[in-house]
Design an enzyme around this catalytic site. Sequence first.
Site, mmCIF file in Angstrom:
data_model
loop_
_atom_site.group_PDB
_atom_site.id
_atom_site.type_symbol
_atom_site.label_atom_id
_atom_site.label_comp_id
_atom_site.label_asym_id
_atom_site.label_seq_id
_atom_site.Cartn_x
_atom_site.Cartn_y
_atom_site.Cartn_z
ATOM 1 N N ASP A 133 5.706 -22.749 47.832
ATOM 2 C CA ASP A 133 6.167 -21.437 47.337
ATOM 3 C C ASP A 133 5.404 -21.107 46.055
ATOM 4 O OD1 ASP A 133 7.923 -19.104 47.112
ATOM 5 O OD2 ASP A 133 8.831 -20.131 45.416
ATOM 6 N N SER A 134 5.492 -19.849 45.624
ATOM 7 C CA SER A 134 4.865 -19.460 44.356
ATOM 8 C C SER A 134 5.482 -20.223 43.187
ATOM 9 C CB SER A 134 5.039 -17.959 44.131
ATOM 10 O OG SER A 134 6.416 -17.646 43.999
ATOM 11 N N CYS A 176 7.913 -18.956 51.287
ATOM 12 C CA CYS A 176 7.707 -17.796 50.425
ATOM 13 C C CYS A 176 7.402 -16.606 51.321
ATOM 14 C CB CYS A 176 6.519 -18.095 49.505
ATOM 15 S SG CYS A 176 6.012 -16.725 48.457
ATOM 16 N N GLU A 211 12.756 -18.468 37.689
ATOM 17 C CA GLU A 211 11.695 -19.321 37.135
ATOM 18 C C GLU A 211 12.046 -19.824 35.740
ATOM 19 O OE1 GLU A 211 8.543 -20.393 38.536
ATOM 20 O OE2 GLU A 211 9.728 -19.857 40.289
ATOM 21 N N CYS A 220 13.345 -12.683 49.836
ATOM 22 C CA CYS A 220 12.512 -13.455 48.912
ATOM 23 C C CYS A 220 13.262 -14.753 48.672
ATOM 24 C CB CYS A 220 12.338 -12.686 47.596
ATOM 25 S SG CYS A 220 11.614 -13.692 46.270
ATOM 26 N N HIS A 240 13.385 -16.735 46.263
ATOM 27 C CA HIS A 240 13.999 -16.932 44.943
ATOM 28 C C HIS A 240 15.416 -16.337 44.904
ATOM 29 C CE1 HIS A 240 9.914 -17.817 43.483
ATOM 30 N NE2 HIS A 240 10.439 -18.200 42.333
HETATM 31 N N1 DGL Z 1 9.506 -16.678 46.538
HETATM 32 C C1 DGL Z 1 8.689 -15.628 46.899
HETATM 33 C C2 DGL Z 1 9.076 -14.854 48.131
HETATM 34 O O1 DGL Z 1 9.768 -15.383 48.958
HETATM 35 C C3 DGL Z 1 7.795 -14.908 45.953
HETATM 36 C C4 DGL Z 1 8.222 -14.607 44.600
HETATM 37 C C5 DGL Z 1 7.077 -14.169 43.728
HETATM 38 O O2 DGL Z 1 6.291 -15.027 43.375
HETATM 39 O O3 DGL Z 1 6.995 -12.973 43.420
HETATM 40 O O4 DGL Z 1 8.692 -13.746 48.308
#
Ligand code: DGL
Length: 260
Positions: free
Chosen positions: A10-11, A73, A152, A184, A186
């Site tokens: 993931d990011s 992600c 984060e 997303c 997150h």
């Molecule tokens: N966790 C990510 C997603 O599912 C990306 C969040 C990001 O880095 O902007 O889209």
Amino acid sequence: MNNAPIGVYDSGFGGLSVWRELRRMLPNESLIYLGDGKNCPYGGRRRSEIEAFAVEAVERLVAEGVKMVVVGCNTATTAAVKRLRELWPDMPIVGLEPAVKPACLTTRTRRIAVLATEHSLKSDMFLDTARRYAEDVEVLKVVGEGFVELVEHDMEGSPEAEQMVRRAVEPLLECGVDKIVLGCTHYPFLRPEIERVVAGHNIEIIDSGEAVARRVVWLLERYDIAAENDNNPIMRYLTFADEEYLRRLERKAMNIERTL
Ligand code: DGL
């Protein structure tokens, strides 16, 4: 049978919401979690940039000997999964998509909302899915402004998180949506905040974590690469950011592990 680890990428910390479901469903699989961290957030970046980050991440996971990659992600999936599958045709690569289909199939008000990053909501992949399943359903697209940064910075449960989530989600209460899709990885970390805003409004919150884990189970069987029942699973964590980020990543994973 294959005891090699599954790679989850993931990011940043978001993919840990997918990792949690994998730990629940596949307790004897070893996992390597790679949270980029250095280039996070991805959401406002160009497709080509995100694709390059994803290629670098999968290269790293492949070098660690993974038997499968889960792109935990949504943003990286929309930007790069096609390219990743071209580059590693023999590696099972699982991508993430917002749960638009189950939301469209079960909505009673014919109106749903998808919360995701700017990049995901503009992507062809998202637009195609919405077109396919949401013919007679109105899909409201909402960017979770600041949500990724909150997670984060370990700010779940803070007054700032409460405020930012309220700002994004409250307007939906007036729109007659009965499903909110978390598009997303997150965002599930902010689920308690989202639930507090929608309380009493009969709105279901849907994320893709469990569905992705089920897909992984299916692929492990199909390719006959599941770990042995007596495998002693090993958890490892990697990042392109610094040591401090790695420590926070490990701590977050440990906290999840305690709730399994
Ligand atoms: N966790 C990510 C997603 O599912 C990306 C969040 C990001 O880095 O902007 O889209």
